[in-house]
Write a protein that holds these residues in place. Structure first.
Motif, PDB file in Angstrom:
ATOM      1  N   ASP A   1       1.061  -1.122   0.144  1.00 38.87           N
ATOM      2  CA  ASP A   1       0.023  -0.177  -0.003  1.00 38.87           C
ATOM      3  C   ASP A   1       0.664   1.125   0.045  1.00 38.87           C
ATOM      4  O   ASP A   1       1.437   1.604   1.052  1.00 38.87           O
ATOM      5  CB  ASP A   1      -0.912  -0.102   1.299  1.00 38.87           C
ATOM      6  CG  ASP A   1      -1.810   1.047   1.260  1.00 38.87           C
ATOM      7  OD1 ASP A   1      -1.566   2.164   0.405  1.00 38.87           O
ATOM      8  OD2 ASP A   1      -2.676   1.150   1.905  1.00 38.87           O
TER       9      ASP A   1
ATOM     10  N   THR B   1      -0.589   3.966  -1.464  1.00 40.33           N
ATOM     11  CA  THR B   1      -1.513   4.864  -2.060  1.00 40.33           C
ATOM     12  C   THR B   1      -1.255   6.533  -1.574  1.00 40.33           C
ATOM     13  O   THR B   1      -0.573   6.635  -0.707  1.00 40.33           O
ATOM     14  CB  THR B   1      -2.992   4.312  -1.460  1.00 40.33           C
ATOM     15  OG1 THR B   1      -2.898   4.345  -0.066  1.00 40.33           O
ATOM     16  CG2 THR B   1      -3.323   3.021  -2.329  1.00 40.33           C
ATOM     17  N   ARG B   2      -1.965   7.073  -2.527  1.00 34.92           N
ATOM     18  CA  ARG B   2      -1.513   8.695  -2.321  1.00 34.92           C
ATOM     19  C   ARG B   2      -3.068   9.330  -1.858  1.00 34.92           C
ATOM     20  O   ARG B   2      -2.936  10.523  -1.460  1.00 34.92           O
ATOM     21  CB  ARG B   2      -1.190   9.275  -3.342  1.00 34.92           C
ATOM     22  CG  ARG B   2       0.419   8.883  -3.740  1.00 34.92           C
ATOM     23  CD  ARG B   2       0.760   9.243  -4.864  1.00 34.92           C
ATOM     24  NE  ARG B   2       2.129   8.792  -5.405  1.00 34.92           N
ATOM     25  CZ  ARG B   2       2.927   9.037  -6.544  1.00 34.92           C
ATOM     26  NH1 ARG B   2       2.315   9.860  -7.489  1.00 34.92           N
ATOM     27  NH2 ARG B   2       3.964   8.371  -6.741  1.00 34.92           N
ATOM     28  N   SER B   3      -4.055   8.727  -1.777  1.00 36.54           N
ATOM     29  CA  SER B   3      -5.531   9.014  -1.520  1.00 36.54           C
ATOM     30  C   SER B   3      -5.971   8.135  -0.311  1.00 36.54           C
ATOM     31  O   SER B   3      -5.882   7.120  -0.523  1.00 36.54           O
ATOM     32  CB  SER B   3      -6.306   9.298  -2.427  1.00 36.54           C
ATOM     33  OG  SER B   3      -6.803   8.146  -2.907  1.00 36.54           O
ATOM     34  N   GLN B   4      -6.548   8.970   0.611  1.00 35.63           N
ATOM     35  CA  GLN B   4      -7.480   8.159   1.615  1.00 35.63           C
ATOM     36  C   GLN B   4      -8.407   7.297   0.711  1.00 35.63           C
ATOM     37  O   GLN B   4      -8.614   6.025   1.413  1.00 35.63           O
ATOM     38  CB  GLN B   4      -8.086   9.227   2.640  1.00 35.63           C
ATOM     39  CG  GLN B   4      -8.893   8.442   3.605  1.00 35.63           C
ATOM     40  CD  GLN B   4      -7.825   7.814   4.595  1.00 35.63           C
ATOM     41  OE1 GLN B   4      -6.657   7.829   4.717  1.00 35.63           O
ATOM     42  NE2 GLN B   4      -8.409   6.781   5.301  1.00 35.63           N
TER      43      GLN B   4
ATOM     44  N   HIS C   1      -6.656   4.162  -0.276  1.00 29.92           N
ATOM     45  CA  HIS C   1      -6.227   3.329   0.979  1.00 29.92           C
ATOM     46  C   HIS C   1      -7.298   2.603   1.432  1.00 29.92           C
ATOM     47  O   HIS C   1      -7.066   1.472   2.093  1.00 29.92           O
ATOM     48  CB  HIS C   1      -5.491   4.341   1.962  1.00 29.92           C
ATOM     49  CG  HIS C   1      -5.535   3.793   3.339  1.00 29.92           C
ATOM     50  ND1 HIS C   1      -4.491   2.588   3.565  1.00 29.92           N
ATOM     51  CD2 HIS C   1      -6.098   3.853   4.440  1.00 29.92           C
ATOM     52  CE1 HIS C   1      -4.253   2.449   4.656  1.00 29.92           C
ATOM     53  NE2 HIS C   1      -5.320   2.985   5.375  1.00 29.92           N
ATOM     54  N   GLU C   2      -8.432   3.205   1.587  1.00 31.98           N
ATOM     55  CA  GLU C   2      -9.815   2.356   2.163  1.00 31.98           C
ATOM     56  C   GLU C   2     -10.094   1.218   1.287  1.00 31.98           C
ATOM     57  O   GLU C   2     -10.365   0.344   1.672  1.00 31.98           O
ATOM     58  CB  GLU C   2     -10.709   3.662   2.236  1.00 31.98           C
ATOM     59  CG  GLU C   2     -10.350   4.556   3.453  1.00 31.98           C
ATOM     60  CD  GLU C   2     -11.376   5.458   3.571  1.00 31.98           C
ATOM     61  OE1 GLU C   2     -12.279   5.441   2.762  1.00 31.98           O
ATOM     62  OE2 GLU C   2     -11.545   6.307   4.472  1.00 31.98           O
TER      63      GLU C   2
ATOM     64  N   THR D   1      -7.416  -1.416   1.478  1.00 35.34           N
ATOM     65  CA  THR D   1      -7.701  -1.941   3.070  1.00 35.34           C
ATOM     66  C   THR D   1      -9.029  -3.134   2.951  1.00 35.34           C
ATOM     67  O   THR D   1      -8.892  -4.191   3.513  1.00 35.34           O
ATOM     68  CB  THR D   1      -7.965  -0.974   3.948  1.00 35.34           C
ATOM     69  OG1 THR D   1      -6.785  -0.259   4.200  1.00 35.34           O
ATOM     70  CG2 THR D   1      -8.203  -1.748   5.475  1.00 35.34           C
TER      71      THR D   1
ATOM     72  N   SER E   1      -0.100   5.024  10.665  1.00 33.73           N
ATOM     73  CA  SER E   1      -0.992   5.143  11.605  1.00 33.73           C
ATOM     74  C   SER E   1      -1.708   3.862  12.032  1.00 33.73           C
ATOM     75  O   SER E   1      -1.422   2.758  11.252  1.00 33.73           O
ATOM     76  CB  SER E   1      -2.036   5.983  11.220  1.00 33.73           C
ATOM     77  OG  SER E   1      -2.699   5.691  10.053  1.00 33.73           O
TER      78      SER E   1
ATOM     79  N   GLN F   1      -3.788   0.696  12.260  1.00 30.80           N
ATOM     80  CA  GLN F   1      -4.600  -0.025  11.433  1.00 30.80           C
ATOM     81  C   GLN F   1      -5.459  -0.933  12.171  1.00 30.80           C
ATOM     82  O   GLN F   1      -4.946  -1.562  13.145  1.00 30.80           O
ATOM     83  CB  GLN F   1      -3.680  -0.701  10.515  1.00 30.80           C
ATOM     84  CG  GLN F   1      -2.766   0.266   9.823  1.00 30.80           C
ATOM     85  CD  GLN F   1      -3.549   1.087   8.864  1.00 30.80           C
ATOM     86  OE1 GLN F   1      -4.375   0.773   7.880  1.00 30.80           O
ATOM     87  NE2 GLN F   1      -3.361   2.394   8.648  1.00 30.80           N
TER      88      GLN F   1
ATOM     89  N   ASN G   1      -5.155   8.980  15.952  1.00 31.54           N
ATOM     90  CA  ASN G   1      -3.973   9.112  14.954  1.00 31.54           C
ATOM     91  C   ASN G   1      -3.022  10.365  15.024  1.00 31.54           C
ATOM     92  O   ASN G   1      -2.389  10.752  14.007  1.00 31.54           O
ATOM     93  CB  ASN G   1      -4.440   8.783  13.471  1.00 31.54           C
ATOM     94  CG  ASN G   1      -4.591   7.336  13.233  1.00 31.54           C
ATOM     95  OD1 ASN G   1      -3.869   6.299  13.700  1.00 31.54           O
ATOM     96  ND2 ASN G   1      -5.779   7.173  12.871  1.00 31.54           N
TER      97      ASN G   1
ATOM     98  N   PRO H   1       4.151   6.516   4.785  1.00 33.36           N
ATOM     99  CA  PRO H   1       3.307   7.713   4.021  1.00 33.36           C
ATOM    100  C   PRO H   1       4.439   8.640   3.692  1.00 33.36           C
ATOM    101  O   PRO H   1       5.313   9.073   4.636  1.00 33.36           O
ATOM    102  CB  PRO H   1       2.182   8.032   4.874  1.00 33.36           C
ATOM    103  CG  PRO H   1       2.311   7.953   6.276  1.00 33.36           C
ATOM    104  CD  PRO H   1       3.508   6.706   6.032  1.00 33.36           C
TER     105      PRO H   1
END
Length: 417
Positions: A39, A41-44, A47-48, A51, A65, A67, A125, A211
């Motif tokens: 992972d 990833t560059r955007s939330q 990432h979601e 996940t 952060s 998990q 976080n 990140p």
């Protein structure tokens, strides 16, 4: 038997859905044994999605952060095997208290002390939670062992009192941290200590890099290089997240060639939308001149295809329209001693001894610097074709949505889904 492990640096949901289908089919057919999703990833939102989609968490960098890792209730304790040297952080999110969390720090302060803190969940976080309310502390020298996978058991008694045991030693039992309805549990490392959850051995599993790194991929190579004894017998495939076609009928041949030709440092698939491959595809007569001139990229890097979205669009359309999804090269195997794009490559696990890459240009290190240092060529294998959606410089003009729709239809035809 030596496993085949696919590594993918993820992941953009819109671009990765097609690859997801191909890989799941390859795993179902026994072509690939494990899929390691890194992972980056560059955007939330991405990432979601990663996940949700790609199985349990195996590894996280020290700056990642919290998990999710499970739940703890009076009926079922949470059991973990954690490889970490210090600062194992466990967060309890009580189901009956939605605005608060309890943080258990195991082996903090250079593996000297354990504490329990309480804070508002909105601060879960925050980078620094040291000003949260301290509810318990204990001197626990060397509580975490660097020489084993630390066995961690978090249990809850019928009254809702949690208890934590590490490597057979009860660290604490906390009636003041009551979770009568159980708690969701989150986990992280910290303060220079990455966390690996060694009980996670699902065929598809996630690894999360730190990140904010501009060139983050060295984290993955270093992870495998540091575990050479675990992976020396494996065969690794690595592919971009925007591979939109995979010839699964020829994947076994590609893997077999990689196994039987150890003198190559890395072996590349025959990639659609790859400057070096396009040069050889046209040299063999597979790409007509009406698509444009696909020159040999200087030193194997860049070139007009890399920067020209119009060329990329035409090349994809030509391939999609071709009755046979293949663009043969001048030979079945083309030896190569310059740089090439690593859209889909293979290496042998034994070569991880050379792959503790420094932060920087992993492509140049794998296809130029290390082959030159070791005196070993790379190659391109003609009979296994994949298609790569786009390079960064092509992004402004490549018709991404249209091409994804077309490649999705091709995938559904090939996989009968």
């Amino acid at each position: 038997m030596a496993p085949v492990i696919l590594v993918t640096f993820a992941g953009r949901e819109h671009r990765m859905q097609i690859l997801n289908s191909y890989v799941r089919k390859a795993m179902a057919d026994g072509l690939i044994d494990e899929w390691h999703i890194w992972d980056f990833t560059r955007s939330q939102a991405d990432h979601e999605w990663v996940t949700r989609e790609f199985g349990p968490l195996r590894y996280m960098g020290d700056a990642v952060s919290y998990q999710a890792c499970g739940t703890a209730t009076s009926r079922a304790p949470l059991r973990l095997e954690a490889r970490i040297t210090n600062d194992l952080h466990i967060a309890l999110l009580p189901k009956h208290e939605p605005d608060a969390f309890y943080e258990i720090v195991v082996g903090g302060w250079n593996n000297l002390q354990c504490v329990v803190r309480k804070g508002p969940r909105e601060r879960l976080n925050d980078p620094d939670r040291s000003d949260a309310e301290l509810t318990w502390a204990k001197l626990t020298p060397s509580v975490l062992s660097p020489g084993r996978d630390n066995e961690v058991i978090l249990s809850v008694d019928p009254d809702g009192t949690p208890e934590l045991m590490v490597n057979g030693v009860v660290l604490g039992r906390w009636p003041e941290v009551s979770v009568p309805e159980g708690a969701d549990v989150m986990i992280r490392g910290g303060w220079g200590s990455a966390l690996e959850l060694c009980h996670v051995n699902a065929p598809v599993r996630r690894y999360i890099g730190n990140p904010g790194e501009q060139m983050p991929y060295f984290q993955a190579y270093q992870y495998y290089a540091r575990r050479l004894s675990d992976f020396a017998d494996a065969l690794f495939l690595k592919c971009d997240d925007d591979i939109v076609y995979v010839d699964l009928d020829r994947l076994a041949g590609f893997i077999d060639h990689r196994r039987k030709n150890p003198h190559y440092f890395v072996t590349s698939a025959n990639v659609v939308n790859n400057g070096v491959c396009a040069y050889f595809q046209q040299a063999s007569g597979a790409l007509p001149t009406s698509l444009g001139h696909f020159e040999r990229p200087p030193g194997g890097f860049g070139g007009t295809l890399w920067t020209d979205p119009d060329k990329a669009n035409k090349l994809h359309d030509f391939f999609l329209a071709a009755p046979k999804k293949e663009l043969p090269l001048p030979a079945k195997v083309v030896d190569w001693q310059e740089r090439q794009s690593i859209n889909f490559i293979a290496w042998l696990g034994r070569d991880l001894q050379h792959m503790a890459l420094a932060k920087g240009d992993d492509e140049k290190m794998l296809t130029v610097d290390l082959p030159a240092f070791l005196g070993r060529p790379t190659c391109i294998y003609s009979d296994f074709t994949v298609s790569h959606l786009s390079f960064g410089p092509q992004e402004q003009g490549v018709d991404v949505n249209r091409l994804i729709t077309a490649y999705d239809a091709l995938m559904r035809e090939k996989l009968a889904v």
